[in-house]
Write a protein that holds these residues in place. Structure first.
Motif, PDB file in Angstrom:
ATOM      1  N   SER A  99       0.800  -1.226   0.000  1.00  0.00           N
ATOM      2  CA  SER A  99       0.000   0.000   0.000  1.00  0.00           C
ATOM      3  C   SER A  99       0.829   1.270   0.000  1.00  0.00           C
ATOM      4  N   ASN A 100       2.150   1.161   0.163  1.00  0.00           N
ATOM      5  CA  ASN A 100       2.966   2.366   0.328  1.00  0.00           C
ATOM      6  C   ASN A 100       3.138   3.160  -0.955  1.00  0.00           C
ATOM      7  N   ASN A 101       3.125   2.473  -2.095  1.00  0.00           N
ATOM      8  CA  ASN A 101       3.394   3.152  -3.356  1.00  0.00           C
ATOM      9  C   ASN A 101       2.992   2.209  -4.482  1.00  0.00           C
ATOM     10  N   HIS A 102       3.405   2.543  -5.702  1.00  0.00           N
ATOM     11  CA  HIS A 102       3.130   1.675  -6.838  1.00  0.00           C
ATOM     12  C   HIS A 102       3.914   0.369  -6.717  1.00  0.00           C
ATOM     13  N   PHE A 103       3.262  -0.726  -7.067  1.00  0.00           N
ATOM     14  CA  PHE A 103       3.895  -2.040  -7.069  1.00  0.00           C
ATOM     15  C   PHE A 103       4.698  -2.222  -8.349  1.00  0.00           C
ATOM     16  N   TYR A 104       5.991  -2.557  -8.175  1.00  0.00           N
ATOM     17  CA  TYR A 104       6.864  -2.940  -9.279  1.00  0.00           C
ATOM     18  C   TYR A 104       7.428  -4.320  -8.934  1.00  0.00           C
ATOM     19  N   PRO A 105       7.187  -5.339  -9.754  1.00  0.00           N
ATOM     20  CA  PRO A 105       7.544  -6.703  -9.365  1.00  0.00           C
ATOM     21  C   PRO A 105       9.037  -6.987  -9.460  1.00  0.00           C
ATOM     22  N   ASP A 106       9.514  -7.863  -8.566  1.00  0.00           N
ATOM     23  CA  ASP A 106      10.832  -8.443  -8.776  1.00  0.00           C
ATOM     24  C   ASP A 106      10.637  -9.804  -9.438  1.00  0.00           C
ATOM     25  N   SER A 107      11.714 -10.522  -9.680  1.00  0.00           N
ATOM     26  CA  SER A 107      11.629 -11.747 -10.482  1.00  0.00           C
ATOM     27  C   SER A 107      10.811 -12.838  -9.813  1.00  0.00           C
ATOM     28  N   SER A 108      10.644 -12.773  -8.484  1.00  0.00           N
ATOM     29  CA  SER A 108       9.894 -13.813  -7.773  1.00  0.00           C
ATOM     30  C   SER A 108       8.408 -13.498  -7.672  1.00  0.00           C
ATOM     31  N   GLU A 109       8.001 -12.331  -8.144  1.00  0.00           N
ATOM     32  CA  GLU A 109       6.613 -11.908  -7.961  1.00  0.00           C
ATOM     33  C   GLU A 109       5.803 -12.020  -9.250  1.00  0.00           C
ATOM     34  N   TRP A 110       6.153 -13.005 -10.057  1.00  0.00           N
ATOM     35  CA  TRP A 110       5.438 -13.272 -11.298  1.00  0.00           C
ATOM     36  C   TRP A 110       4.798 -14.654 -11.232  1.00  0.00           C
ATOM     37  N   ASP A 111       3.770 -14.843 -12.020  1.00  0.00           N
ATOM     38  CA  ASP A 111       3.149 -16.149 -12.193  1.00  0.00           C
ATOM     39  C   ASP A 111       2.845 -16.307 -13.675  1.00  0.00           C
ATOM     40  N   SER A 112       2.589 -17.524 -14.103  1.00  0.00           N
ATOM     41  CA  SER A 112       2.233 -17.768 -15.496  1.00  0.00           C
ATOM     42  C   SER A 112       1.080 -18.747 -15.546  1.00  0.00           C
ATOM     43  N   VAL A 113       0.388 -18.754 -16.662  1.00  0.00           N
ATOM     44  CA  VAL A 113      -0.768 -19.629 -16.817  1.00  0.00           C
ATOM     45  C   VAL A 113      -0.813 -20.128 -18.254  1.00  0.00           C
ATOM     46  N   ASN A 114      -1.175 -21.393 -18.409  1.00  0.00           N
ATOM     47  CA  ASN A 114      -1.375 -22.005 -19.718  1.00  0.00           C
ATOM     48  C   ASN A 114      -2.845 -22.374 -19.849  1.00  0.00           C
ATOM     49  N   ILE A 115      -3.483 -21.935 -20.920  1.00  0.00           N
ATOM     50  CA  ILE A 115      -4.918 -22.142 -21.110  1.00  0.00           C
ATOM     51  C   ILE A 115      -5.139 -23.014 -22.337  1.00  0.00           C
ATOM     52  N   ASP A 116      -5.946 -24.045 -22.173  1.00  0.00           N
ATOM     53  CA  ASP A 116      -6.296 -24.928 -23.284  1.00  0.00           C
ATOM     54  C   ASP A 116      -7.240 -24.188 -24.226  1.00  0.00           C
ATOM     55  N   MET A 117      -6.784 -23.956 -25.447  1.00  0.00           N
ATOM     56  CA  MET A 117      -7.585 -23.253 -26.447  1.00  0.00           C
ATOM     57  C   MET A 117      -8.046 -24.188 -27.559  1.00  0.00           C
ATOM     58  N   SER A 118      -7.995 -25.504 -27.298  1.00  0.00           N
ATOM     59  CA  SER A 118      -8.334 -26.459 -28.356  1.00  0.00           C
ATOM     60  C   SER A 118      -9.783 -26.333 -28.800  1.00  0.00           C
ATOM     61  N   ALA A 119     -10.640 -25.759 -27.945  1.00  0.00           N
ATOM     62  CA  ALA A 119     -12.032 -25.558 -28.354  1.00  0.00           C
ATOM     63  C   ALA A 119     -12.137 -24.611 -29.539  1.00  0.00           C
ATOM     64  N   PHE A 120     -11.078 -23.845 -29.797  1.00  0.00           N
ATOM     65  CA  PHE A 120     -11.097 -22.895 -30.908  1.00  0.00           C
ATOM     66  C   PHE A 120     -10.286 -23.394 -32.102  1.00  0.00           C
ATOM     67  N   ASP A 121      -9.783 -24.625 -32.027  1.00  0.00           N
ATOM     68  CA  ASP A 121      -9.120 -25.212 -33.192  1.00  0.00           C
ATOM     69  C   ASP A 121     -10.085 -25.197 -34.377  1.00  0.00           C
ATOM     70  N   GLY A 122      -9.574 -24.832 -35.531  1.00  0.00           N
ATOM     71  CA  GLY A 122     -10.409 -24.779 -36.727  1.00  0.00           C
ATOM     72  C   GLY A 122     -11.057 -23.431 -36.966  1.00  0.00           C
ATOM     73  N   GLU A 123     -11.000 -22.532 -35.970  1.00  0.00           N
ATOM     74  CA  GLU A 123     -11.578 -21.197 -36.141  1.00  0.00           C
ATOM     75  C   GLU A 123     -10.587 -20.295 -36.873  1.00  0.00           C
ATOM     76  N   SER A 124     -11.095 -19.489 -37.785  1.00  0.00           N
ATOM     77  CA  SER A 124     -10.208 -18.654 -38.604  1.00  0.00           C
ATOM     78  C   SER A 124     -10.109 -17.213 -38.110  1.00  0.00           C
ATOM     79  N   MET A 125     -10.934 -16.820 -37.135  1.00  0.00           N
ATOM     80  CA  MET A 125     -10.961 -15.428 -36.678  1.00  0.00           C
ATOM     81  C   MET A 125     -10.971 -15.388 -35.151  1.00  0.00           C
ATOM     82  N   VAL A 126      -9.876 -15.767 -34.523  1.00  0.00           N
ATOM     83  CA  VAL A 126      -9.816 -15.850 -33.062  1.00  0.00           C
ATOM     84  C   VAL A 126      -9.175 -14.574 -32.509  1.00  0.00           C
TER      85      VAL A 126
END
Length: 686
Positions: A534-561
């Motif tokens: 709360s003291n100021n703007h948050f700027y992340p260091d290397s340990s303050e990140w996360d990542s996510v992988n999302i299955d997009m196979s439901a959109f396989d075959g779509e030409s305008m995603v």
């Protein structure tokens, strides 16, 4: 008594004449109110063209004025190093009066302002030990003044002779109660619609002109002093006439006569302003026809991101009783060459003009409209503040896909870039967004995902207002020839305080944004990658990140995603995005699966087993009795299964889900309550 009468000041550039007199009674010429009234607000804002957050102060001050149009007067003083152009060649908007007024306010940061020069330190509003307050406190201090009774009312009538450039201001003050032993009368001469540079103009985007200049308002240009009032008692009427010959310019900045306005106020020896008001202005213009042409637009806006053909349309209203036989109207797309035509208009009438259609390129666009009388020597528009209008932001994307996969790490863009190539920022609320570069930051700020790169995209939620939202929307990807597609991205976010529920959603559309499918939805502590800050703007260091992988196979075959990253503010801290990849190379061995949104009524949703086979169960907890509807939808938003509808009491309920007819894949259980809120839980069918 009044000191002195008469009093003359002469300089080579101006002649000021003061004539003051008191009455113990009112007369037929009295225009000031003689009824006891509340105090009016005089907000003196200290600003400068090099102050990056000052435009946000301008915006907040104008909002206060708009909410109290008859009771708030604004005065903008360009002062300090933030207003000093040095040798840059930028305009110098300072006056000889600004520094003295600034010094008595005890300013410790910009933008700053005073409300009636009152000391609000007892409420914790002041920046330091004086009268200056940061912009967030103005809205708290103003109601205190507006609720306070005033012992004096003040009004002014001003007239300006265009040929002689002589301004005459008649000031009247009526005391409805005994006044202070000494009162001072001041008249501020202001200028509006002054084009010029301004750092941080994006924080007040409505003031950005088509050529990129900023439209400065309420700018102090001169300050006149009336006679000192001594020992006024209830029933006293004070009247004073001040004249001022307006020079051609101040510091090389022209005085535009029809852009001038006047504010009069009365203060006490301790500098506190008791009340003030804006003067009415009358122009004396021999040989000229004074008119008021007003521009507006109600052009038809595109309904999708792919609708890139628009018809510019402007409506002009002649608010004057004089027919105008020729004037110019036109529009400017972004900062391109203006398109203009000449027309005419009867008195007290309107006309709507449609220009030929134009095709917009991909990106964010604004159409600026203008009406002016520059092409005539006999008509002068005296209300130039309504000569301009502009469209809403128009966000367009190509109607065709630009690639079959896409990665974006933001590394090739300079700091501050609002959107990378092949993307737009849909940001109607105007919250600050853009690329951030660790090379412009201290070493421990790892602004690229996990510290592996230098740059990322930031939604600066800490400076947004609650409820603001923005979408980073990428152009369409063609997945018609690929299978097993996935979406990967990195993010960093912290709450400001525990309980903040800032939200990140990832949305997918196959119809150019008409409908969206939600494939990622996290908020609050479920989104946070580190502890609240709360003291100021948050700027992340290397340990303050996360990542996510999302299955997009439901959109396989779509030409305008189309993919969009949507951030919504709930008064938390900043949100960062990086390492975005949409392709069939994303690791889907452990995909993101939890999409859940609970609220006032639904506070618990659970399905089992995971995954579900021929049938499964839903456990639903309700906070109060309600009518609810439950259905299963596929990832494209089509209803696919069980529908349950009925009235249920508060508590936990169990439902059997018939899923034998569903194909293997990802689905969502949607729960609609009677208040129209939708809650969702992901369902995996084996």
């Amino acid at each position: 008594m009044i000191l002195p009468t008469p009093f003359f000041i002469k300089t080579p550039l101006l002649v000021i004449v003061f004539f003051g007199f008191w009455y113990g009674f009112t007369s037929a010429q009295t225009f000031v109110s003689t009824i006891p009234e509340k105090r009016n607000v005089v907000l003196e804002e200290f600003t400068g063209i090099y102050c990056i957050y000052c435009p946000d102060g301008h915006r907040l001050a104008q909002e206060l004025k708009d909410a109290n149009p008859e009771d708030v007067a604004l005065i903008n003083l360009h002062v300090s190093s933030y207003a000093d152009p040095g040798t840059s060649g930028d305009p110098d908007f300072r006056t000889p009066f600004g520094t003295g007024i600034q010094n008595q306010a005890d300013i410790s940061g910009y933008p700053a302002g005073t409300i009636n020069r009152k000391d609000f330190t007892y409420l914790g509003f002041a920046q330091d030990s004086g009268t200056a307050m940061s912009r967030a406190k103005w809205v708290d201090a103003a109601p205190i003044i507006l609720a306070d009774s005033s012992y004096v009312n003040v009004s002014a009538e001003a007239s300006l002779h265009i040929n002689t450039r002589e301004l005459t201001v008649v000031v009247q003050a009526y005391y409805t109660d005994d006044g202070a032993p000494i009162n001072y009368v001041k008249v501020a001469l202001l200028q509006n619609n002054v084009p010029g540079p301004q750092y941080g103009a994006v924080y007040n985007p409505t003031q950005i002109l088509p050529n990129g200049d900023y439209n400065h308002m309420h700018m102090l240009r001169h300050l006149l002093a009336g006679n000192t009032i001594i020992g006024a008692t209830s029933g006293t009427l004070y009247s004073d006439t001040l004249t001022y010959t307006i020079p051609d310019d101040l510091n090389g900045v022209d005085y535009e006569l029809f852009e001038l306005s006047v504010v009069v106020f009365i203060s006490e020896p301790g500098a506190e302003i008791i009340t003030g008001s804006e003067a009415t202005m009358t122009y004396i213009a021999p040989g000229l026809s004074l008119i008021d042409l007003e521009a507006s637009t109600n052009m038809t806006m595109p309904t999708t991101y792919c609708d890139n053909i628009v018809i510019p349309e402007i409506t002009i209203t002649n608010n004057s009783t004089i027919a105008v036989d020729t004037f110019e109207v036109g529009y400017t797309l972004d900062s391109n060459t203006p398109v203009t035509l000449d027309t005419n208009l009867d008195a007290l009438s309107s006309i709507t003009i449609s220009f030929p259609s134009i095709t917009l390129s991909s990106g964010s666009h604004t159409i600026y409209y203008n009406v002016n009388t520059d092409n005539t020597a006999t008509f002068v528009d005296i209300v130039s503040g309504n000569n301009n209008a502009n469209s809403e932001k128009i966000n367009t994307l190509s109607s065709t896909a630009f690639a079959s996969s896409h990665t974006e790490g933001f590394e090739s863009y300079s700091a501050g870039t609002e959107a990378p190539n092949n993307a737009i920022l849909d940001n109607a609320d105007g919250g600050s967004c853009g690329v951030l570069d660790k090379n412009n930051a201290p070493p421990n700020w790892e602004l690229g995902g996990f510290g592996k790169s230098s740059k990322s995209f930031r939604m600066r939620l800490l400076s947004w207002e609650a409820g603001y939202e923005a979408k980073l929307v990428f152009e369409k990807i063609d997945l018609s020839a690929s299978t097993g597609n996935g979406l990967r991205f990195s993010y960093a976010y912290v709450q400001r305080y525990a309980g903040d529920n800032d939200k990140l959603e990832v949305l997918v559309s196959t119809d150019c944004g008409i409908t969206w499918n939600k494939v990622f939805n996290e908020w609050g502590d479920g989104l946070a990658t580190s502890l609240p800050f709360s003291n100021n703007h948050f700027y992340p260091d290397s340990s303050e990140w996360d990542s996510v992988n999302i299955d997009m196979s439901a959109f396989d075959g779509e030409s305008m995603v189309m993919i969009a990253f949507k951030g919504t503010c709930d008064d938390g801290n900043n949100l960062y995005l990086d390492d975005i990849e949409l392709s069939n190379n994303v690791d889907l061995s452990n995909p993101y699966i939890a999409i859940k949104e609970t609220g006032d009524n639904v506070y618990g949703i659970k399905t089992y087993p995971i995954p579900i086979n021929e049938h499964g169960f839903l456990e639903l907890s309700l906070g109060r009795s309600a009518k609810i509807t439950i259905a299963i939808y596929d990832i494209l938003g089509q209803r696919a299964g069980t529908v349950i509808s009925g009235n249920y009491s508060a508590g936990t309920h169990y439902f059997e889900l018939q899923t034998s007819g569903l194909n293997k894949g990802i689905y969502f259980i949607r729960i609609l309550d009677e208040g129209g809120k939708i809650y969702a839980e992901k369902l995996i069918k084996n």
